[in-house]
Design a protein around this motif. Structure first.
Motif, PDB file in Angstrom:
ATOM      1  N   GLU A  98       0.819  -1.208   0.000  1.00 28.80           N
ATOM      2  CA  GLU A  98       0.000   0.000   0.000  1.00 28.80           C
ATOM      3  C   GLU A  98       0.855   1.262   0.000  1.00 28.80           C
ATOM      4  N   ASP A  99       1.956   1.253   0.745  1.00 25.69           N
ATOM      5  CA  ASP A  99       2.839   2.417   0.787  1.00 25.69           C
ATOM      6  C   ASP A  99       4.154   2.029   0.123  1.00 25.69           C
ATOM      7  N   GLY A 100       5.289   2.402   0.694  1.00 24.19           N
ATOM      8  CA  GLY A 100       6.567   2.028   0.118  1.00 24.19           C
ATOM      9  C   GLY A 100       6.933   0.589   0.438  1.00 24.19           C
ATOM     10  N   LEU A 101       7.788   0.009  -0.398  1.00 23.65           N
ATOM     11  CA  LEU A 101       8.243  -1.356  -0.142  1.00 23.65           C
ATOM     12  C   LEU A 101       9.280  -1.403   0.972  1.00 23.65           C
ATOM     13  N   LEU A 102      10.141  -0.382   1.028  1.00 25.76           N
ATOM     14  CA  LEU A 102      11.233  -0.405   1.996  1.00 25.76           C
ATOM     15  C   LEU A 102      11.557   1.019   2.425  1.00 25.76           C
ATOM     16  N   ASN A 125      18.070  -7.974  -4.345  1.00 24.39           N
ATOM     17  CA  ASN A 125      16.623  -7.993  -4.147  1.00 24.39           C
ATOM     18  C   ASN A 125      15.904  -7.707  -5.465  1.00 24.39           C
ATOM     19  N   TRP A 126      14.664  -8.145  -5.536  1.00 22.60           N
ATOM     20  CA  TRP A 126      13.823  -7.869  -6.697  1.00 22.60           C
ATOM     21  C   TRP A 126      12.653  -7.008  -6.238  1.00 22.60           C
ATOM     22  N   PHE A 127      12.605  -5.775  -6.752  1.00 19.62           N
ATOM     23  CA  PHE A 127      11.525  -4.842  -6.460  1.00 19.62           C
ATOM     24  C   PHE A 127      10.660  -4.711  -7.715  1.00 19.62           C
ATOM     25  N   ARG A 128       9.356  -4.904  -7.578  1.00 20.11           N
ATOM     26  CA  ARG A 128       8.491  -4.835  -8.760  1.00 20.11           C
ATOM     27  C   ARG A 128       7.063  -4.463  -8.355  1.00 20.11           C
ATOM     28  N   GLU A 129       6.260  -4.092  -9.356  1.00 20.34           N
ATOM     29  CA  GLU A 129       4.829  -3.836  -9.174  1.00 20.34           C
ATOM     30  C   GLU A 129       4.563  -2.877  -8.011  1.00 20.34           C
ATOM     31  N   GLN A 130       5.152  -1.659  -8.092  1.00 21.61           N
ATOM     32  CA  GLN A 130       5.025  -0.748  -6.958  1.00 21.61           C
ATOM     33  C   GLN A 130       5.113   0.703  -7.410  1.00 21.61           C
ATOM     34  N   ASP A 131       4.329   1.577  -6.769  1.00 16.45           N
ATOM     35  CA  ASP A 131       4.404   3.011  -7.042  1.00 16.45           C
ATOM     36  C   ASP A 131       5.636   3.598  -6.354  1.00 16.45           C
ATOM     37  N   LYS A 132       5.576   3.816  -5.051  1.00 19.27           N
ATOM     38  CA  LYS A 132       6.700   4.366  -4.291  1.00 19.27           C
ATOM     39  C   LYS A 132       7.519   3.195  -3.746  1.00 19.27           C
ATOM     40  N   LYS A 166      23.971   6.439   5.473  1.00 18.88           N
ATOM     41  CA  LYS A 166      24.727   5.951   4.324  1.00 18.88           C
ATOM     42  C   LYS A 166      24.139   4.601   3.921  1.00 18.88           C
ATOM     43  N   VAL A 167      23.722   4.506   2.666  1.00 19.38           N
ATOM     44  CA  VAL A 167      23.070   3.288   2.186  1.00 19.38           C
ATOM     45  C   VAL A 167      23.700   2.872   0.863  1.00 19.38           C
ATOM     46  N   THR A 168      23.975   1.585   0.728  1.00 17.41           N
ATOM     47  CA  THR A 168      24.511   1.023  -0.508  1.00 17.41           C
ATOM     48  C   THR A 168      23.475   0.105  -1.145  1.00 17.41           C
ATOM     49  N   PHE A 169      23.219   0.313  -2.437  1.00 23.18           N
ATOM     50  CA  PHE A 169      22.362  -0.576  -3.225  1.00 23.18           C
ATOM     51  C   PHE A 169      23.246  -1.283  -4.250  1.00 23.18           C
ATOM     52  N   VAL A 170      23.226  -2.601  -4.258  1.00 23.43           N
ATOM     53  CA  VAL A 170      24.072  -3.318  -5.208  1.00 23.43           C
ATOM     54  C   VAL A 170      23.395  -4.619  -5.642  1.00 23.43           C
ATOM     55  N   TYR A 171      23.448  -4.897  -6.946  1.00 21.98           N
ATOM     56  CA  TYR A 171      22.921  -6.138  -7.537  1.00 21.98           C
ATOM     57  C   TYR A 171      21.417  -6.314  -7.320  1.00 21.98           C
ATOM     58  N   ASN A 172      20.661  -5.230  -7.363  1.00 22.05           N
ATOM     59  CA  ASN A 172      19.208  -5.324  -7.246  1.00 22.05           C
ATOM     60  C   ASN A 172      18.551  -5.214  -8.621  1.00 22.05           C
ATOM     61  N   HIS A 173      17.352  -5.743  -8.724  1.00 24.42           N
ATOM     62  CA  HIS A 173      16.559  -5.703  -9.953  1.00 24.42           C
ATOM     63  C   HIS A 173      15.295  -4.895  -9.662  1.00 24.42           C
ATOM     64  N   PHE A 174      15.099  -3.808 -10.420  1.00 23.63           N
ATOM     65  CA  PHE A 174      13.917  -2.969 -10.273  1.00 23.63           C
ATOM     66  C   PHE A 174      13.042  -3.113 -11.518  1.00 23.63           C
ATOM     67  N   GLY A 175      11.798  -3.530 -11.319  1.00 29.69           N
ATOM     68  CA  GLY A 175      10.873  -3.686 -12.422  1.00 29.69           C
ATOM     69  C   GLY A 175      10.529  -5.150 -12.649  1.00 29.69           C
ATOM     70  N   PRO A 176       9.414  -5.344 -13.381  1.00 26.47           N
ATOM     71  CA  PRO A 176       8.658  -4.329 -14.118  1.00 26.47           C
ATOM     72  C   PRO A 176       7.685  -3.561 -13.227  1.00 26.47           C
ATOM     73  N   ASN A 177       7.156  -2.487 -13.812  1.00 30.70           N
ATOM     74  CA  ASN A 177       6.059  -1.708 -13.232  1.00 30.70           C
ATOM     75  C   ASN A 177       6.416  -1.047 -11.910  1.00 30.70           C
ATOM     76  N   CYS A 178       7.626  -0.508 -11.824  1.00 28.32           N
ATOM     77  CA  CYS A 178       7.976   0.378 -10.715  1.00 28.32           C
ATOM     78  C   CYS A 178       7.838   1.822 -11.204  1.00 28.32           C
ATOM     79  N   ASN A 179       7.339   2.695 -10.349  1.00 31.57           N
ATOM     80  CA  ASN A 179       7.010   4.048 -10.770  1.00 31.57           C
ATOM     81  C   ASN A 179       8.078   5.065 -10.384  1.00 31.57           C
ATOM     82  N   GLN A 180       8.451   5.123  -9.103  1.00 28.56           N
ATOM     83  CA  GLN A 180       9.312   6.198  -8.611  1.00 28.56           C
ATOM     84  C   GLN A 180      10.016   5.755  -7.327  1.00 28.56           C
ATOM     85  N   ARG A 181      10.956   6.596  -6.871  1.00 30.59           N
ATOM     86  CA  ARG A 181      11.674   6.403  -5.602  1.00 30.59           C
ATOM     87  C   ARG A 181      12.467   5.097  -5.582  1.00 30.59           C
ATOM     88  N   MET A 182      13.517   5.052  -6.386  1.00 33.20           N
ATOM     89  CA  MET A 182      14.368   3.852  -6.437  1.00 33.20           C
ATOM     90  C   MET A 182      15.845   4.202  -6.243  1.00 33.20           C
TER      91      MET A 182
END
Length: 250
Positions: A90-94, A108-115, A132-148
Motif C-alpha cells: 500500500e505504501d513504500g516497499l522499503l 533484491n527484486w523490487f516490482r509492481e510498486q508506485d513508491k 549511508k546506504v549502498t544498493f548493489v545487484y538489485n533488480h527494479f521492475g517491471p512496473n515500478c514508478n518512482q523512488r528507487m
C-alpha cells in the motif's frame, strides 16, 4: 529461501512491537528471529513500528514476511537486506529512516510498486544526515514508478543494479542529497518518461545537491542529469550495453 516453505516450518506472528535484546519476549520480532530454532516464517498481526535497541541477529532459514502490513524498522545500523522479493504494498516497499545508517541492500527484486524505497524520514528529521546506504545487484521492475530510491539529506551509493523501465523517474531527493550512481543499467520505457533523476524546481537546499554518474549504461533514450550544487552540469544519454562489474564491501 524456498527451503522455508512446506513441511516442518513454524509460523510465528509478531504481536508486540517492543524490543528487549537482553531477554527477548515472546510475541516480539527478536524472539521469533533469534530464539526460535528451525524453519521459521514470521508475519505481523498489524501495522507497527519496531525500534531495535541492538542489532538483530537472524537465524538461518528465517523469513520475515511483511507483505500484509506496513512494517518499519527504524534507528538501526550495520544492516544487510539481501535476497528478497518485494512488491505490491500500500505504501513504500522499503523505508530506511530515523537515524538508520550503514545499510546494504543487495540482490533484491523490487516490482509492481508506485513508491519503492524511501531513505530518510522526512525533510525535517536531521538525524538522517548521517545515513549511508549502498544498493548493489538489485533488480527494479517491471512496473515500478518512482523512488528507487528517494534520498532525504544524506548519501546513497547505487551500483550494479538493473532498472527495467519506470513510469515517472528512478532516483530523486531533497535536503541536499548525495548520490553516486555507478555501473547501473537503466533501460527506459518505450514511451513516457526517459529521465533517471528528478529534481523538484525551487526545492530547498538546492545548492547542496550532488548527483554523479560513473560508468552507467543507458538504453532506450534514458538520461541522467549530473548535478553539483544548484547547477545541472550535464545530461548523459548513452546506448552502452556493457558495463564493468564492481565488488563492494561495506
Amino acid at each position: 529461501m524456498t527451503n522455508n516453505i512446506g513441511k516442518g516450518f513454524i509460523h510465528y506472528k509478531v504481536t508486540d512491537p517492543n524490543d528487549d535484546p537482553i531477554n527477548p519476549q515472546s510475541d516480539t520480532l527478536r524472539y521469533g528471529a533469534s530464539v526460535i530454532q528451525g524453519k521459521v516464517w514470521i508475519t505481523f498481526k498489524k501495522d507497527m513500528n519496531i525500534k531495535l535497541m541492538k542489532p538483530l541477529l537472524i537465524s538461518s532459514f528465517t523469513t520475515i514476511d511483511g507483505r500484509e502490513f506496513n512494517v518499519h524498522i527504524v534507528t538501526v545500523s550495520k544492516i544487510w537486506i539481501d535476497h528478497n522479493t518485494l512488491y505490491n504494498c500500500e505504501d513504500g516497499l522499503l523505508d530506511v529512516t530515523r537515524g538508520s545508517a550503514n545499510v546494504t541492500i543487495s540482490n533484491n527484486w523490487f516490482r509492481e510498486q508506485d513508491k519503492v524505497i524511501l531513505l530518510g524520514h522526512d525533510d525535517g528529521y536531521v538525524r538522517d544526515i548521517n545515513m549511508k546506504v549502498t544498493f548493489v545487484y538489485n533488480h527494479f521492475g517491471p512496473n515500478c514508478n518512482q523512488r528507487m530510491p528517494r534520498i532525504h539529506h544524506r548519501y546513497a551509493h547505487v551500483a550494479n543494479n538493473l532498472y527495467l523501465g519506470w513510469m515517472q523517474y528512478v532516483i530523486d531527493g531533497s535536503m541536499g542529497p548525495s548520490l553516486k550512481s555507478e555501473s547501473n543499467l537503466f533501460i527506459a520505457p518505450k514511451c513516457g518518461s526517459k529521465e533517471v533523476t528528478w529534481r523538484k524546481i525551487g526545492h530547498t537546499n538546492g545548492d547542496k545537491w550532488q548527483f554523479h554518474s560513473v560508468r552507467d549504461a543507458f538504453e532506450n533514450g534514458a538520461s541522467f542529469e549530473v548535478t553539483k550544487g544548484s547547477v545541472c552540469q550535464s545530461q548523459i544519454i548513452a546506448k552502452n550495453k556493457f558495463f564493468k562489474l564492481l565488488m563492494l564491501n561495506q
